[in-house]
Scaffold this motif. Structure first.
Motif, PDB file in Angstrom:
ATOM      1  N   ALA A  46       0.671  -0.143   1.770  1.00  0.00           N
ATOM      2  CA  ALA A  46       0.961   0.821   2.844  1.00  0.00           C
ATOM      3  C   ALA A  46       2.425   0.737   3.263  1.00  0.00           C
ATOM      4  O   ALA A  46       3.038   1.755   3.593  1.00  0.00           O
ATOM      5  CB  ALA A  46       0.041   0.570   4.041  1.00  0.00           C
ATOM      6  N   HIS A  53       4.911  -0.133   1.230  1.00  0.00           N
ATOM      7  CA  HIS A  53       5.601   0.505   0.102  1.00  0.00           C
ATOM      8  C   HIS A  53       5.455   2.028   0.153  1.00  0.00           C
ATOM      9  O   HIS A  53       6.430   2.762  -0.042  1.00  0.00           O
ATOM     10  CB  HIS A  53       5.021  -0.052  -1.200  1.00  0.00           C
ATOM     11  CG  HIS A  53       5.648   0.503  -2.437  1.00  0.00           C
ATOM     12  ND1 HIS A  53       6.873   0.086  -2.907  1.00  0.00           N
ATOM     13  CD2 HIS A  53       5.233   1.457  -3.310  1.00  0.00           C
ATOM     14  CE1 HIS A  53       7.186   0.757  -4.010  1.00  0.00           C
ATOM     15  NE2 HIS A  53       6.196   1.586  -4.280  1.00  0.00           N
ATOM     16  N   ALA A  54       4.273   2.490   0.441  1.00  0.00           N
ATOM     17  CA  ALA A  54       3.991   3.930   0.457  1.00  0.00           C
ATOM     18  C   ALA A  54       4.741   4.649   1.576  1.00  0.00           C
ATOM     19  O   ALA A  54       4.910   5.862   1.537  1.00  0.00           O
ATOM     20  CB  ALA A  54       2.488   4.171   0.612  1.00  0.00           C
ATOM     21  N   GLN A  55       5.174   3.890   2.563  1.00  0.00           N
ATOM     22  CA  GLN A  55       5.939   4.481   3.662  1.00  0.00           C
ATOM     23  C   GLN A  55       7.450   4.249   3.507  1.00  0.00           C
ATOM     24  O   GLN A  55       8.218   4.489   4.441  1.00  0.00           O
ATOM     25  CB  GLN A  55       5.473   3.896   5.011  1.00  0.00           C
ATOM     26  CG  GLN A  55       4.023   4.238   5.336  1.00  0.00           C
ATOM     27  CD  GLN A  55       3.617   3.710   6.701  1.00  0.00           C
ATOM     28  OE1 GLN A  55       3.692   4.424   7.698  1.00  0.00           O
ATOM     29  NE2 GLN A  55       3.225   2.454   6.763  1.00  0.00           N
ATOM     30  N   GLY A  56       7.852   3.770   2.331  1.00  0.00           N
ATOM     31  CA  GLY A  56       9.273   3.561   2.082  1.00  0.00           C
ATOM     32  C   GLY A  56       9.821   2.265   2.657  1.00  0.00           C
ATOM     33  O   GLY A  56      11.029   2.036   2.662  1.00  0.00           O
TER      34      GLY A  56
END
Lengths: 170, 170
Positions: free
Chosen positions: B108, B110-113
């Motif tokens: 999560a 990683h998925a949000q940068g």
């Protein structure tokens, strides 16, 4: 910037226990295991090992070791996940790493349109499962993942709210 | 059908240990914890609890309990993950569930940068960390996740091949 397909998968993934009889593509199973192997582990020790079981007779024998055997029998393929005690460095951290590996596997199944369920009750008979698949004793069963095409997708699930889970913000 | 952004995130996520000083949006931290909470657990017992630490002095104290303290000090926020021993039902399965929760948190982030790293070495001082954040003894530290905006993204990582990890296909 990643898309939020990742969050969507995390929130929409469900434990799938009803499978259609359609076989699962071998490459999709390999992708599930590869995803598992990309979990993090302490010192990158990668303590996970896998046994893929498609053979009906072997599945039936393994199914006999858990009260959830009907799920194993109905799944076209199961992946048994083992901890290699010769690769361990820290009991708690290695078992956590196996959990991270299992979660990647479940997400990878979901992301490929498959359904999967993490079965743990069978650990009560972990030694017997190791015997069925003829593995030496340093390989300890951690879970069985049953995989297939979902027969239906209407499962709901619930979680506690963040107000209950976050104890403090300091 | 899910997109394969999920597999991409699983394969491209890295342990991020260098952070820019930019603060992390509170909602992104909540999303990371929410993602963690959507991990599966045996009997859906959800044994994970979280403490968010942004305060510089508290972070510094916690940092003093691990040789990786510089990572904690440089991270704008850390989330300490605890196992609630009052919510447990099976030692191994509950610790695995915490691992699944941690993997969701990393994905999560990683998925949000964002970048994050799962820190385990600090467990050698788990009781001291509990004291610093004033938690009772039934809450056992399982890991600290340091979170921030990555200072750089050039990390590589390696994994064993499937031929080594898959012991049998039956």
């Amino acid at each position: 910037m990643m898309s939020n397909e990742v969050l969507k998968a995390i929130y929409e993934r469900r434990s799938v226990r009803d499978f259609s009889p359609m076989p699962v593509d071998e490459q999709q199973v390999m992708e599930i295991i590869r995803a598992g192997s990309w979990a993090p582990s302490g010192l990158n020790n990668q303590p996970w090992r896998f046994v893929v079981v498609k053979d009906a007779k072997a599945k039936e024998e393994i199914a006999g070791k858990t009260r959830y055997g009907h799920i194993i029998e109905a799944a076209p393929v199961i992946v048994s996940v083992f901890l290699d005690r010769k690769a361990m460095y820290h009991e708690v951290k290695d078992i956590q790493a196996i959990g991270a590996c299992l979660q990647n596997m479940l997400l990878a199944a979901h992301a490929q349109g498959l359904g999967a369920v993490w079965l743990g009750e069978i650990l009560k008979n972990k030694e017997k499962v190791s015997e069925i698949v003829s593995l030496p004793s340093h390989l300890e069963l951690m879970a069985v993942v049953a995989i297939g095409h979902p027969a239906q997708r209407n499962q709901t699930s619930e979680r506690k709210g963040l107000d209950e889970l976050i104890l403090k913000i300091i």
